[in-house]
Design an enzyme around this catalytic site. Structure first.
Site, short mmCIF file in Angstrom:
data_model
loop_
_atom_site.label_atom_id
_atom_site.label_comp_id
_atom_site.label_asym_id
_atom_site.label_seq_id
_atom_site.Cartn_x
_atom_site.Cartn_y
_atom_site.Cartn_z
N TYR A 1 0.86 -1.19 0.00
CA TYR A 1 0.00 0.00 0.00
C TYR A 1 0.89 1.23 0.00
CZ TYR A 1 -5.01 0.18 0.01
OH TYR A 1 -6.30 0.23 -0.40
N GLU B 1 -0.53 4.81 -0.58
CA GLU B 1 -1.33 6.02 -0.82
C GLU B 1 -0.47 7.25 -0.60
OE1 GLU B 1 -4.88 6.55 1.45
OE2 GLU B 1 -5.80 4.79 0.55
N ASP C 1 -6.03 15.06 -24.24
CA ASP C 1 -6.11 13.64 -23.93
C ASP C 1 -5.50 12.90 -25.11
OD1 ASP C 1 -6.81 11.01 -23.59
OD2 ASP C 1 -8.92 11.39 -23.17
N THR D 1 -3.41 7.17 -21.84
CA THR D 1 -3.32 5.80 -21.37
C THR D 1 -1.89 5.34 -21.69
OG1 THR D 1 -4.06 5.00 -23.52
CG2 THR D 1 -5.74 5.22 -21.81
N LYS E 1 -2.17 1.80 -25.18
CA LYS E 1 -2.61 1.78 -26.59
C LYS E 1 -1.36 1.89 -27.47
CE LYS E 1 -6.81 4.29 -25.22
NZ LYS E 1 -7.94 3.43 -25.03
N ARG F 1 -1.65 -1.76 -18.99
CA ARG F 1 -2.89 -0.98 -18.89
C ARG F 1 -2.71 0.04 -17.79
NH1 ARG F 1 -6.45 -3.19 -21.95
NH2 ARG F 1 -7.90 -1.55 -21.41
N1 PLP Z 1 -9.38 8.79 -23.40
C1 PLP Z 1 -9.47 8.39 -24.68
C2 PLP Z 1 -9.28 9.38 -25.77
C3 PLP Z 1 -9.72 7.04 -24.96
O1 PLP Z 1 -9.82 6.64 -26.23
C4 PLP Z 1 -9.89 6.13 -23.89
C5 PLP Z 1 -10.18 4.69 -24.11
O2 PLP Z 1 -10.59 4.21 -25.06
C6 PLP Z 1 -9.82 6.62 -22.59
C7 PLP Z 1 -9.55 7.94 -22.38
C8 PLP Z 1 -10.05 5.71 -21.41
O3 PLP Z 1 -9.03 4.85 -21.18
P1 PLP Z 1 -9.19 3.62 -20.14
O4 PLP Z 1 -9.98 2.60 -20.83
O5 PLP Z 1 -7.80 3.23 -19.83
O6 PLP Z 1 -9.88 4.18 -18.93
#
Ligand code: PLP
Length: 475
Positions: free
Chosen positions: A67, A69, A244, A273, A276, A282
């Site tokens: 843990y 945190e 994002d 993320t 991908k 993940r």
């Molecule tokens: N942001 C975008 C642009 C995404 O395409 C995705 C997932 O497909 C996410 C966030 C969310 O990612 P996660 O599935 O890891 O929560």
């Protein structure tokens, strides 16, 4: 991976699966089966990839048991010195790789990363000034009345993001996600003719709506974005630019997206993320300019549960891999392969949203085959081609049945597929779609002509055999 490590990794997996089998055989069997299924399928899901054995092996350790945190050096638990090392190394790789002043590697996923980022922006731009105005340092010291007033302000901010049918993501302020309940949301779409982002329209909407946060980034837009222009728009209306880059982080890391197409120097906060196109475990990651760093650093326990130290360790390994020159050539191949796939579709008469691609995504309008996305997705799966249906701009079939199929090149590129292979993939996909007929007026039912699935599976098997998945793992 050298032959020496290939043997070691194979032995490690064999041993691990044997141990799992001794406790719960069904889990060992499902894990083995997943490898077999992944090896045997043409994976074209744009958001998936294959992490290296080094990344995967890193996750299976006792780091999971700790843990921790809090954040590096400020934990709510004792004995976190090794987690501190893991988190510091991962954050250092992230800062160096992306050229960011600050990196936060704790988010458990992309959605979590976005939520931490939203809260960090609210905390910096709304909560902190509210506390300063009331002359206190901490929310606990606010009177009930001042707290209610501040809560009202926190709950009434505006967010502008890309519409879902143009390729935005649910976390960009849409109601099925908590971001749509936290913010008043407006979205910008794409030009009806070109299907490309119309920056003048984004600017006009921003001027009118005056968002606190302008979000750029997408899940299904097959083009690059000019982040310098998005930043100018954000600056003009006093918005924080959040990018994002969950989908295209690998293309940023691999220096395919540079200059105005690299979000990191332009955005106040960049989220992603790690699994991908970046090809890690993940998870999620946040990069921020200094102004937002302290608030992002409070992500756990403000928004997140305890950090997954074993996954942060795997992020460190993946980020170290992404700093190698080979990753840059991988990223370039991802983009080149997407172009080859798009050209393969176009020369066979298919219609693509925006007419092509310059990232890792190809969005095929399947209405040109008389199908819905749902029918096309299912027929392709029957033939062993794994994709997902997706809305296209102003989709006549709505968000459930859709009119598009989204293809992505990161996973098959990791297997070694080249441009010629992707042209063949386009041929196989078109073969399936041309041989699929809707049943009556149903948007879901279809008939696939006899022999099509077998013909396409056989042809795919050849491609897959020539580009084996995890060839180093003899399992
Ligand atoms: N942001 C975008 C642009 C995404 O395409 C995705 C997932 O497909 C996410 C966030 C969310 O990612 P996660 O599935 O890891 O929560």
């Amino acid at each position: 991976m050298t032959a020496e490590y290939a043997d070691t990794a194979s032995a490690a997996y064999r041993a691990a699966l044997q141990v799992v089998e001794s406790v719960e055989p069904r889990i060992a069997a499902a894990t083995r089966k997943e490898l077999a299924d992944q090896r045997d399928s043409l994976k074209l899901i744009a958001s998936e990839n294959y992490a290296s054995p080094a990344v995967l092996l890193t996750m299976g350790s006792w780091l999971s048991d700790k843990y921790a945190e809090g954040t590096i050096g400020h934990r709510f638990y004792a004995g976190c010195q090794n987690v501190d090392t893991v988190e510091s190394v991962a954050a250092e790789h992230a800062r160096e790789l992306f050229g960011a002043p600050y990196a936060y590697v704790q988010p458990h996923s992309g959605i979590d990363a976005n939520l931490v980022a939203y809260w960090a922006i609210l905390a910096t731009r709304v909560e902190a000034p509210g506390l300063a105005e009331a002359g206190v340092k901490h929310v606990n010291n606010l009177s009930e009345q001042d707290w209610e007033a501040l809560r009202h302000k926190l709950g009434n901010q505006r967010l502008l993001g890309m519409s879902l049918d143009a390729g935005g993501h649910l976390t960009h302020g849409f109601r099925p996600n908590i971001s749509g309940k936290m913010f008043h949301q407006r979205s910008y779409g794409t030009d009806p003719q070109t299907e490309l982002l119309d920056y003048d329209k984004v600017a006009a909407t921003a001027r009118e709506f005056k968002p606190l946060i302008l979000v750029a980034g997408y899940s299904a837009y097959p083009r690059r974005i000019n982040f310098a222009t998005m930043r100018e728009i954000a600056d003009e209306v006093g918005a924080t630019l959040m990018v994002d880059m969950a989908h295209f982080a690998g293309l940023v890391a691999g220096k395919v997206f540079t200059g105005d197409e690299d979000p990191v120097p332009h955005a106040h906060v960049t989220t992603t993320t790690t699994h991908k196109s970046l090809r890690g475990p993940r998870g999620g990651l946040i990069l921020a300019q200094r102004q937002y760093a302290d608030a992002v650093d409070k992500g756990c326990p403000m928004v997140l549960g305890g950090p997954l130290a074993h996954v942060m360790a795997a992020k460190a390994v993946a980020l170290a891999e992404a700093r190698q020159p080979e990753f840059q050539s991988y990223a370039q191949r991802v983009a080149d392969n997407a172009k080859a796939l798009a050209e393969g579709f176009l020369k066979r008469g298919a219609r693509l949203v925006t007419g092509g691609t310059d990232n890792h995504i190809v969005l095929l309008d399947v209405t040109s085959f008389g199908l819905t996305g749902r029918q096309a997705e299912s027929a392709l799966l029957d033939a062993g081609v794994v994709t997902n249906r997706n809305s296209i701009p102003v989709d006549p079939n709505g968000a459930w049945y859709t009119s598009g199929i989204r293809f992505g090149t990161p996973a098959l590129t990791s297997r070694g597929f080249g441009a010629g292979d992707f042209d063949r993939v386009a041929e196989l996909v078109v073969d399936v779609l041309k041989n699929t007929t809707p049943e009556g007026t149903s948007k879901a039912k279809y008939t696939l002509a006899d022999g099509t699935a077998e013909r396409v599976r056989d042809a795919s098997a050849e491609l897959l055999k020539a580009n084996p998945l995890y060839p180093e793992l003899t399992l």
